[in-house]
Motif scaffolding. Structure first.
Motif, PDB file in Angstrom:
ATOM      1  N   GLY A   7       0.759  -1.196   0.148  1.00  0.00           N
ATOM      2  CA  GLY A   7      -0.015  -0.257  -0.085  1.00  0.00           C
ATOM      3  C   GLY A   7       0.935   1.364  -0.077  1.00  0.00           C
ATOM      4  O   GLY A   7       0.336   2.335   0.428  1.00  0.00           O
ATOM      5  N   LEU A   8       2.007   1.316  -0.739  1.00  0.00           N
ATOM      6  CA  LEU A   8       3.028   2.292  -0.546  1.00  0.00           C
ATOM      7  C   LEU A   8       2.311   3.324  -1.866  1.00  0.00           C
ATOM      8  O   LEU A   8       2.975   4.640  -1.505  1.00  0.00           O
ATOM      9  N   LEU A   9       1.929   2.988  -3.059  1.00  0.00           N
ATOM     10  CA  LEU A   9       1.597   3.949  -3.897  1.00  0.00           C
ATOM     11  C   LEU A   9       0.956   5.241  -3.265  1.00  0.00           C
ATOM     12  O   LEU A   9      -0.121   5.098  -2.618  1.00  0.00           O
ATOM     13  N   TYR A  10       1.371   6.233  -4.058  1.00  0.00           N
ATOM     14  CA  TYR A  10       0.827   7.698  -3.527  1.00  0.00           C
ATOM     15  C   TYR A  10       1.081   8.169  -2.142  1.00  0.00           C
ATOM     16  O   TYR A  10       0.245   8.630  -1.216  1.00  0.00           O
ATOM     17  N   THR A  11       2.128   7.734  -1.673  1.00  0.00           N
ATOM     18  CA  THR A  11       2.823   7.969  -0.461  1.00  0.00           C
ATOM     19  C   THR A  11       4.256   8.717  -0.479  1.00  0.00           C
ATOM     20  O   THR A  11       4.782   8.371  -1.674  1.00  0.00           O
ATOM     21  N   PRO A  12       4.779   9.393   0.382  1.00  0.00           N
ATOM     22  CA  PRO A  12       6.059   9.984   0.227  1.00  0.00           C
ATOM     23  C   PRO A  12       7.018   8.949   0.099  1.00  0.00           C
ATOM     24  O   PRO A  12       8.143   8.994  -0.564  1.00  0.00           O
TER      25      PRO A  12
END
Ligand SMILES: Nc1ncnc2c1ncn2[C@@H]1O[C@H](COP(=O)(O)OP(=O)(O)OP(=O)(O)O)[C@@H](O)[C@H]1O
Ligand SMILES: [Mg+2]
Lengths: 251, 280, 235
Positions: free
Chosen positions: C95-100
């Motif tokens: 769930g790392l997409l669209y995170t810093p």
């Protein structure tokens, strides 16, 4: 003249000495040029050996071959019956004709060669070596800013740090002033008194006379004379050595 | 090496410390289009929703085609775009749960004041497109498979113009967003099709102005879809549905209606609200 | 259209006004790019030094590859990381997409080859000077690499700065994997892209000026830190 002391230094504590050093048919060169030419000789572990000869005779090359930095084209180098390996190299140290100064302070250059020592002891040993090299005033100076003579002394102290049984010195006093030269010579004598075998390349006949017990004379990649120092300087047998010594006198 | 990295690490630390502490509010990701973001609509309505629900809506604004693809990959909880056929296909493929009409705005044709194709003042999009093609007047197209691009292609078809042949000549396909395409059009005095919302909020109009508007065919319907949790397990169904419900509610619709730029309403809510249904 | 003077005063005004939104965007830009550069140094410096020191078959090819990767298009890196981090990609579960974090990963991949290639060059020069001495001391490869990196630290900081310049200035990768989400993943470059797409070219330019000023500040900071470090170490 200096009397060579009995060899009782670090070497004595080890099971076997590095010597005798037996070199047979040692050759090194490229396709175009033979630089070390079929060299055969034996050297024992006593005293200070001076290696002399004209520029380009192959003195530095010989030291590199002995220290294992270059691989011979053919021939063998035997240290008391053994081929050179990492273990034997660790018992040797070398001061290059143009010593490498790390981009650190003088003290850190010494500490670098003491990586085998535990940290607690390292600092103390560095201080000792700094004192021996008479560099107290410059311990924290970047090594590359030291004067040529100071760099030479630092390089010698650094080579000593690893407590070798054999020290190669490639023109350690070249381009030094008389006082600095004297300091280096005293230093070499000290080292030798500690029982370390020294093989010294020098062009300075006076220095060789003052320090050496025996002399190797190289000419075009061959050892053409090997003799006790006194004998060599009194009666050089080869024409090349005579010319070399005469040239020196003429200057 | 460590010491070399220390200043860098220190700077990074300072930088992170300077960030406002990010409250870990519940959030959803909405795949949407540049027009909703660039016009300022989302910036206006999302804080209202946040205040009410406590849910942070993180918007990824790309072209409609890209938004649909991202959503199909599961990279979002809600899809809010304007390309009805593609949206219906998205649902039919099982990628989305159900599609709802939310609002519409309209497209306008903009062009240079000099109007080389003589289309200004017209009310028929197809006729205007035909005139532009006949005059070989420069036209800047999105060319990015966005909702606007899809609509534009429909109009060329209706006008009977084969734009593939003209591409690179008077027809310029920018392959970029609405804003970039308008920048290009402004730069080369070309005609372009744009949604009214982006146009009004757009600051670099140059010599361009609206030349054709008001054709019912220029209406631009927006739909909202919850990404199918059966296909993508991590989809935040509760929060996503909450957002959709709010958009379709009287409150959400009013929020859309009350968003104005320069005193002008840009989006016209037309959801079948529960209230409307009851009334009907 | 607009004048350069007004852009400058707009930029200054933005900074002086202390707009919290602007500052949080600047802070995120710095956090992402500096972290990426730190990670890239952690990987790239030893890698570059290793390639400079150790001879093995295929080294030439690897160096050529590294040099080619210096010019890796950010968009390609962005796409690659997107495909990996997408919910339907191999690392989607994180769930790392669209995170810093996703942006840091992308920029790390982007600048590691640059830092490694520059490091390899300066390490090769230094190694040429130190090689015989190190072999005389019988140093291991690890010790050699460590000593080279330490002694080359000042020239390596230039490599790190080059990496930082590339990271802070790129938009292609972070816009794909970060999504340019307001308050979450919006950085200077994506904000500039957004303002450009809104046709607010003056604001975009002003942000650009601020970005340049930040890059300049970081450069000056690192170089003067270097100088103080040099002075302190040998005072
Ligand atoms: N790695 C090498 N490859 C090829 N030629 C070399 C190499 N090292 C040295 N030489 C050549 O071998 C010859 C002997 O070099 P060496 O450095 O041993 O001379 P030297 O006796 O130490 O001279 P000097 O008194 O000037 O120091 C020189 O002609 C030199 O050019
Ligand atoms: Mg020599």
């Amino acid at each position: 003249m200096l009397k060579p002391p009995e060899l009782t230094g670090n070497g004595a504590s080890l099971a076997t000495s590095l010597f005798p050093l037996v070199i047979s048919d040692l050759t090194f060169g490229s396709r175009e040029r033979t630089l070390i030419d079929n060299l055969t000789m034996t050297l024992d572990g006593r005293g200070i050996t001076a290696v002399m000869g004209a520029n380009g005779a192959g003195k530095s090359l010989l030291l590199r071959l002995l220290h294992g930095l270059l691989t011979p084209t053919s021939g063998t180098i035997n240290w008391n019956g053994q081929q050179l390996d990492d273990d034997i190299r660790a018992r040797q140290a070398m001061v290059f004709q143009r010593p490498t100064m790390l981009r650190r302070s003088a003290a850190d250059n010494l500490a670098f060669a003491l990586q085998g020592l535990p940290r607690s002891k390292r600092k103390h040993r560095v201080e000792e070596l700094i004192t021996e090299a008479k560099l107290e005033h410059a311990a924290l100076t970047p090594a590359r800013l030291l004067s040529g003579g100071e760099q030479q002394r630092l390089a010698i102290a650094r080579a000593r740090a690893s407590e070798p049984e054999l020290l190669f010195l490639d023109e350690p006093a070249a381009s030094l002033d008389p006082i600095a030269t004297h300091a280096v010579e005293d230093f070499v004598r000290d080292i030798h008194h500690d029982g370390i075998k020294v093989i010294l390349v020098t062009h300075d006949v006076g220095q060789a006379k003052r320090l050496a017990d025996d002399v190797l004379f190289l000419h075009r990649g061959r050892v053409i004379e090997q003799a006790p120092a006194e004998e060599f300087f009194k009666r050089p047998t080869s024409a090349a050595a005579r010319a070399y010594l005469d040239g020196q006198l003429a200057i | 090496m460590k010491r070399l990295l220390t200043p860098l690490a220190a700077l990074a630390l300072v930088a992170s410390a300077a960030l406002p502490a990010q409250a870990e509010d519940p959030f959803i990701i909405v795949q949407s289009t540049t027009s909703t973001q660039n016009s300022g609509l989302l910036n206006y309505i999302l804080p209202i929703f946040k205040k009410k629900s406590g849910i942070d809506v993180r918007v990824v604004a790309v072209g409609t085609g890209q938004a649909i693809k991202n959503a199909a990959n599961g990279d979002g909880d809600v899809l809010l775009v304007h390309a009805k056929p593609a949206e219906e296909k998205f649902v039919a493929d099982g990628q989305g749960v159900k599609r709802f009409d939310v609002m519409y705005n309209d497209f306008v044709i903009v062009g240079p004041k000099s109007d080389p194709a003589k289309v200004a003042g017209g009310k028929n999009a197809a006729a205007a497109f035909k005139a532009i093609a006949d005059a070989k007047a420069p036209f800047a197209s999105r060319g990015d498979d966005s909702g606007t691009h899809k609509a534009e292609k429909r109009h060329w078809k209706a006008a009977g113009v084969d734009i593939d042949k003209a591409s690179g000549d008077w027809y310029r396909s920018t392959g970029s967003g609405m804003g970039a395409t308008l920048n290009t059009a402004a730069g080369m005095n070309a005609y372009a099709l744009t949604d009214r919302a982006t146009w009004i909020a757009f600051k670099n109009k140059g010599e361009l102005e609206i030349v054709v508007e008001g054709d019912p065919k220029l209406f631009n319907q927006y739909g909202v879809i919850l990404v199918n949790p059966e296909k993508h397990k991590h989809v935040k169904v509760k929060e996503g549905q909450q957002f959709i419900d709010w958009l379709l509610s009287a409150e959400g619709q009013n929020a859309i209606r009350s968003f104005k730029v320069d005193g002008q309403q840009l989006f016209f809510p037309n959801a079948e609200t529960a209230e409307k249904k009851k009334a009907g | 259209m607009f004048e350069s003077g007004s852009i400058l005063s707009l930029a200054v005004g933005l900074v002086v006004s202390g707009d919290p939104e602007l500052w949080s965007i600047i802070a995120l830009s710095l956090r992402v790019s500096l972290t990426a550069v730190a990670l890239a140094c952690l990987i790239g410096l030893p890698l570059g030094a290793f390639l400079a020191v150790v001879k093995f078959p295929g080294r030439g090819g690897l160096v050529a590859l590294l040099n080619a990767f210096m010019g890796l298009p950010p968009v390609v890196v962005g796409l690659f990381v997107y495909l990996a981090l997408s919910r339907s990609g191999p690392l989607g579960v994180l769930g790392l997409l669209y995170t810093p974090t996703a942006m840091i990963i992308a920029q790390t991949i982007l600048v590691t080859p640059l830092i490694a290639a520059l490091a390899r060059q300066s390490m090769a020069d230094l190694h040429g000077e130190y090689d015989e001495f190190f072999r005389s001391l019988g140093l291991s490869t690890r010790q050699t690499i460590g000593a080279l990196i330490w002694d080359g630290r000042y020239s390596l900081s230039t490599a790190a700065l080059a990496g930082f310049g590339r990271a802070i200035a790129e938009v292609g990768a972070v816009i794909i994997v970060g999504g340019n989400i307001e308050h979450v993943t919006r950085v200077m470059t994506t904000a500039i892209a957004l303002e450009t797409s809104k046709g607010d070219l003056a604001l975009a330019m002003a942000l650009g000026l601020i970005l340049i000023a930040i890059a300049l500040l970081v450069n000056v900071a690192v170089l003067s830190l270097n100088r103080t470090a040099k002075r302190l170490a040998y005072a």
